[in-house]
Write a protein that holds these residues in place. Structure first.
Motif, PDB file in Angstrom:
ATOM      1  N   TYR A 318      13.196  23.619  13.221  1.00  0.00           N
ATOM      2  CA  TYR A 318      14.097  22.776  12.445  1.00  0.00           C
ATOM      3  C   TYR A 318      13.426  21.477  12.023  1.00  0.00           C
ATOM      4  O   TYR A 318      13.500  21.073  10.858  1.00  0.00           O
ATOM      5  CB  TYR A 318      15.337  22.477  13.279  1.00  0.00           C
ATOM      6  CG  TYR A 318      16.329  21.539  12.621  1.00  0.00           C
ATOM      7  CD1 TYR A 318      17.365  22.037  11.842  1.00  0.00           C
ATOM      8  CD2 TYR A 318      16.238  20.150  12.797  1.00  0.00           C
ATOM      9  CE1 TYR A 318      18.288  21.175  11.245  1.00  0.00           C
ATOM     10  CE2 TYR A 318      17.142  19.285  12.203  1.00  0.00           C
ATOM     11  CZ  TYR A 318      18.167  19.807  11.433  1.00  0.00           C
ATOM     12  OH  TYR A 318      19.062  18.952  10.836  1.00  0.00           O
ATOM     13  N   ASP A 535      22.567  27.699  15.084  1.00  0.00           N
ATOM     14  CA  ASP A 535      23.453  28.192  14.020  1.00  0.00           C
ATOM     15  C   ASP A 535      24.333  27.072  13.482  1.00  0.00           C
ATOM     16  O   ASP A 535      24.551  26.967  12.262  1.00  0.00           O
ATOM     17  CB  ASP A 535      24.330  29.334  14.545  1.00  0.00           C
ATOM     18  CG  ASP A 535      23.544  30.609  14.812  1.00  0.00           C
ATOM     19  OD1 ASP A 535      22.405  30.705  14.319  1.00  0.00           O
ATOM     20  OD2 ASP A 535      24.062  31.499  15.511  1.00  0.00           O
ATOM     21  N   THR A 538      22.278  24.839  11.295  1.00  0.00           N
ATOM     22  CA  THR A 538      22.051  25.473   9.994  1.00  0.00           C
ATOM     23  C   THR A 538      23.266  25.285   9.101  1.00  0.00           C
ATOM     24  O   THR A 538      23.147  24.980   7.904  1.00  0.00           O
ATOM     25  CB  THR A 538      21.760  26.969  10.179  1.00  0.00           C
ATOM     26  OG1 THR A 538      20.570  27.116  10.951  1.00  0.00           O
ATOM     27  CG2 THR A 538      21.573  27.655   8.831  1.00  0.00           C
ATOM     28  N   GLU A 539      24.449  25.460   9.676  1.00  0.00           N
ATOM     29  CA  GLU A 539      25.684  25.339   8.905  1.00  0.00           C
ATOM     30  C   GLU A 539      25.908  23.912   8.430  1.00  0.00           C
ATOM     31  O   GLU A 539      26.219  23.677   7.264  1.00  0.00           O
ATOM     32  CB  GLU A 539      26.870  25.807   9.750  1.00  0.00           C
ATOM     33  CG  GLU A 539      28.169  25.878   8.984  1.00  0.00           C
ATOM     34  CD  GLU A 539      29.281  26.527   9.798  1.00  0.00           C
ATOM     35  OE1 GLU A 539      30.427  26.549   9.300  1.00  0.00           O
ATOM     36  OE2 GLU A 539      29.009  27.006  10.913  1.00  0.00           O
ATOM     37  N   SER A 541      23.743  21.646   7.988  1.00  0.00           N
ATOM     38  CA  SER A 541      22.683  21.230   7.079  1.00  0.00           C
ATOM     39  C   SER A 541      22.958  21.674   5.647  1.00  0.00           C
ATOM     40  O   SER A 541      22.403  21.120   4.689  1.00  0.00           O
ATOM     41  CB  SER A 541      21.339  21.776   7.545  1.00  0.00           C
ATOM     42  OG  SER A 541      20.991  21.255   8.806  1.00  0.00           O
ATOM     43  N   ARG A 542      23.829  22.688   5.493  1.00  0.00           N
ATOM     44  CA  ARG A 542      24.170  23.144   4.139  1.00  0.00           C
ATOM     45  C   ARG A 542      25.032  22.128   3.398  1.00  0.00           C
ATOM     46  O   ARG A 542      25.234  22.246   2.198  1.00  0.00           O
ATOM     47  CB  ARG A 542      24.930  24.471   4.223  1.00  0.00           C
ATOM     48  CG  ARG A 542      24.115  25.647   4.735  1.00  0.00           C
ATOM     49  CD  ARG A 542      24.811  26.959   4.436  1.00  0.00           C
ATOM     50  NE  ARG A 542      24.145  28.076   5.102  1.00  0.00           N
ATOM     51  CZ  ARG A 542      24.625  28.695   6.172  1.00  0.00           C
ATOM     52  NH1 ARG A 542      25.800  28.326   6.680  1.00  0.00           N
ATOM     53  NH2 ARG A 542      23.971  29.694   6.722  1.00  0.00           N
ATOM     54  N   ALA A 543      25.571  21.153   4.136  1.00  0.00           N
ATOM     55  CA  ALA A 543      26.438  20.166   3.502  1.00  0.00           C
ATOM     56  C   ALA A 543      25.690  19.321   2.488  1.00  0.00           C
ATOM     57  O   ALA A 543      26.299  18.682   1.636  1.00  0.00           O
ATOM     58  CB  ALA A 543      27.071  19.271   4.564  1.00  0.00           C
ATOM     59  N   GLY A 544      24.362  19.289   2.608  1.00  0.00           N
ATOM     60  CA  GLY A 544      23.548  18.662   1.574  1.00  0.00           C
ATOM     61  C   GLY A 544      23.280  17.187   1.751  1.00  0.00           C
ATOM     62  O   GLY A 544      22.694  16.562   0.871  1.00  0.00           O
TER      63      GLY A 544
END
Length: 783
Positions: A318, A535, A538-539, A541-544
């Motif tokens: 990461y 996990d 990862t989730e 981190s998708r928030a941008g």
């Protein structure tokens, strides 16, 4: 081993640490006494009580050791607190600071005299000043810029020199001189604060120039700086002592022997940070350490070693840290040590090099001659960065600390083999192979003092903030590269403590801890579910949201997981301190506002924003396992060998981050819950049956049998009390629970201390033992 003479019988059964400050003085502590007595502790453990810099929130910046601090209520306030405590059956243990005082001349009368009168002052011997450096002037790094930019702000005012709120004495007959000549005529020289890093000529506490080293190895200085504390001890106001930072002293063992004699052998513990496998010097006449070694062993019980290894891998994937900047523990410590020696401790390194160079140049042994200062500096640096403990204490000790293997590695830093002989010269001097003259002793002393400062700055204050796969492993006294502790290793540690240091201190949370025990207990669970943690990251981190860097982001997400719901300001303050201590992209002295602003925006938008709810949901799902860790660690701490110290507020659930977050005034009587119930039960049992836990007690490991045996940690104390706790409860649940696992108990009937009416004999079914709680405290029923 031969155990040193122990203190008198007034050994506490348990202590309670209070952080005194102007907002929480002696009177406030006295108001809390009835509540604290009801908990079952035997002594209050007070932070420093002597006169300190006005407004100090901690008291470690002492300015006058002959007076009790007025802001706390003065000596009468302390005596009244002692009387109140006595009426409720409590004693007092006080924290003392022999290593240093505040470099604050306007508040420090001894320092004021020295700066006015110079080395001929009767109190010049108090302070560790190198008068041979800087032309015989004490460097005072107080100016906001170079002298040319600040000269107009230096003003004479009668017989003093003023600079903003700084006040300095003027040497007699110099007040009328023009500023350049006036400055040259003083026994000190105000300079730009940035010069402290390389030019300072007094010993300080680590790299803190505001604290000046004190020479308590001098009997006269010892007597002057300890008279008030000894008076309070002998008059029964105070019962015991905690000694802050003994590793900074010239001769810790000699100091502790003098202190032992002066106190009449009162219960005394020392803030000694022991590396893994290192023992407290057997000759020290103390009860033991303040307990960071116990913290490491208790914490390690609740970490899954395999899961920690997987978590490391997830972290590296990461955050992608460089190997020596947070990717590998040992490499990270080594690189940090090099940086500290050449940056924060450059002045100390230079002073040590001067001592070595002078010793070699004047030595009668020709083997020491012709050693260039640069070669000695290189040899010293290469040996210092390879130390794995804080410092050696004697030439005999140095052989195991500054090893031949380390010397062999150090020699490789030299391109010319003959010049590598400087390494052998330095090591031989440390091992006493060239004698014990004053110059040799000074060199060994300076090396040891520099080593302890280096270890603290490079490990606790740098590497802990760079290597962050598991934040709960980066705790004072910890081993972040391999933090898990197997039950048999824990039992062996407890057996050693009971045999060698049965009255030592033990702690789980302190004023210096990076995170409180309950925050760490939550983080430990991540070693049991590294894939779930990855996990979630990862989730989120998708928030941008913009990530300043992977290591900081990982640490920020773990911070909010460990802390749980809290004000954003607390998280922001902790993360700002984190990135400045790490020193990778900003630091305390070379701040990078754009980076720090990016970190703040990330914390707001990510961990403390909407994405942070996902982390909160994971924490909530893992709450039963966090609870098991919190209660397990608390009960083990309160019943294992040693004298447990409870940090203020930790009798109930207490979530705090690094100071100043963990130094907020406590609120008493607002807790309750499982943890307080466990704490009260264990403390009451210790108070009622001190012989079961004390210096003549015994410790017996108990081993469960069955498929889930490794998840039960249990031991007996003196055959009269049994502690049993659940460890790695998430892994336990995933494997199907306790099944028919049993815990063979010692002979007799055993009553549940917390649940009257429950009794066990023979082989107790663990599922039944832990039916209502993940921990159990049993007491033998008299026959």
């Amino acid at each position: 081993m031969t155990t040193p003479e122990r203190p008198d019988p007034a050994v506490p059964t348990a202590t309670y640490r209070l952080q005194l400050q102007p907002g929480f003085p002696f009177a406030a502590a006295a108001e809390a006494v009835p509540y604290l007595a009801s908990l079952g502790v035997s002594h209050l453990h007070l932070s420093p009580v002597l006169e300190a810099v006005p407004g100090s929130p901690h008291g470690y910046d002492v300015v006058d050791p002959a007076r009790v601090r007025e802001e706390l209520g003065g000596e009468e306030g302390l005596r009244e607190l002692s009387r109140t405590a006595r009426r409720h059956g409590l004693g007092l243990v006080v924290d003392i600071v022999p290593n240093h005082m505040a470099m604050s001349p306007r508040h420090n009368p001894a320092l004021w005299e020295v700066l006015r009168d110079g080395p001929s002052s009767r109190r010049a011997r108090w302070f560790d000043i190198d008068w041979e450096a800087q032309g015989g002037q004490v460097l005072l790094p107080v100016l906001g810029g170079p002298l040319g930019e600040e000269a107009d702000r230096l003003k004479t005012d009668g017989d003093v020199l003023r600079y903003y709120d700084h006040v300095f004495p003027l040497r007699e007959g110099t007040a009328s001189l023009p500023l350049p000549q006036l400055l040259d005529a003083q026994w000190y020289r105000p300079v730009w604060w940035r010069l402290a890093r390389t030019e300072l000529n007094y010993r300080r506490f680590f790299s803190i120039s505001e604290l000046i080293g004190v020479r308590v190895e001098d009997p006269e200085v010892f007597e002057a700086t300890h008279a008030k504390i000894l008076e309070l001890l002998h008059e029964g106001v105070v019962d015991g002592l905690r000694v802050d930072h003994p590793d900074g002293l010239a001769d810790p063992g000699g100091y502790l022997r003098r202190l032992h004699e002066a106190t009449g052998g009162r219960w005394t513990v020392v803030e000694k940070i022991l590396a893994d496998g290192e023992g407290l010097p057997a000759s020290w006449p103390v009860a033991g350490t303040t307990g960071y070694d116990a913290l490491r062993h208790v914490d390690g019980l609740f970490m899954d070693p395999d899961g920690f290894g997987e978590l490391q891998g997830r972290y590296r994937a990461y955050a992608a840290p460089q190997t020596d900047r947070g990717g590998d523990w040992d490499a990270t410590v080594r690189r940090a040590a090099y940086k500290v020696l050449t940056h924060e401790l450059a002045a100390e390194t230079e002073r040590l090099t001067r001592v070595a160079s002078r010793l070699c140049a004047t030595a009668p042994e020709t083997a020491l001659r012709d050693r260039a200062p640069w070669a000695l500096r290189t040899a010293l640096t290469e040996l210092l960065v390879r130390l794995e403990v804080y410092r050696p204490y004697s030439p005999e000790d140095a052989a195991t600390v500054v090893t031949e293997e380390a010397a062999a590695e150090a020699r490789r830093a030299f391109a010319v083999p003959e010049e590598a002989g400087a390494v052998d010269v330095v090591r031989d001097l440390l091992l006493g192979r060239y004698g014990d003259g004053p110059a040799h002793v000074e060199f060994r002393t300076r090396f040891a003092q520099t080593a302890s400062a280096l270890r603290a700055k490079s490990v606790e204050d740098t590497a802990f903030y760079r290597y962050v796969p598991l934040l709960s492993a980066t705790e004072v006294g910890g081993e972040p590269g391999g933090p898990a502790v197997a039950p048999d290793r824990f039992h062996a540690y407890c057996a050693r403590v009971q045999r060698d240091w049965p009255a030592t201190g033990t702690v789980l949370s302190t004023h210096d801890a990076k995170r409180s025990a309950d925050v760490r207990a939550a983080l430990h669970v991540l070693t049991e579910c590294p894939e779930r943690w990855a996990d979630v990251l990862t989730e989120v981190s998708r928030a941008g949201q913009a990530v300043p860097d992977g290591q900081t982001a990982w640490a920020a997400w773990q911070t909010v997981f460990g802390l749980g719901p809290a004000e954003e300001e607390r998280v922001q303050a902790a993360l700002l301190k984190h990135v400045r201590e790490a020193g990778l992209f900003t630091s305390w002295t070379e701040q990078e506002p754009p980076y720090e602003e990016a970190v703040a925006r990330f914390v707001t938008a990510g961990p403390c924003g909407v994405p942070g709810r996902k982390v909160a949901e994971l924490r909530e799902a893992l709450e039963p396992h966090i609870r098991a860790n919190v209660l397990g660690a608390a009960l083990v701490h309160l019943t294992m060998p040693g004298v447990p110290d409870l940090y203020q507020g930790t009798e109930h659930e207490y979530r705090a981050l690094v100071d100043p977050d963990n130094r907020r005034p406590p609120r008493f009587g607002e807790g309750g819950g499982d943890k307080e119930a466990v704490t009260r039960a264990a403390l009451a049992l210790r108070a009622r049956r001190p012989e079961v836990f004390g210096t003549t007690a015994s410790y017996e490991p108990l081993t469960a049998v069955g498929a889930a045996a490794d998840h039960c940690l249990a031991f007996a104390r003196s055959g009269e009390v049994v502690t049993a706790v659940t460890r790695l409860s998430l892994r336990l649940a995933e494997s199907g629970g306790w099944g028919d696992t049993r815990l063979p108990l010692p002979r007799g009937r055993w009553a549940d201390v917390r649940e009257p009416g429950r009794e066990f004999t023979g082989e107790a079914r663990v599922a039944e033992l832990f039916a209502a709680s993940p921990v159990a405290l049993l007491e033998r029923v008299p026959e």
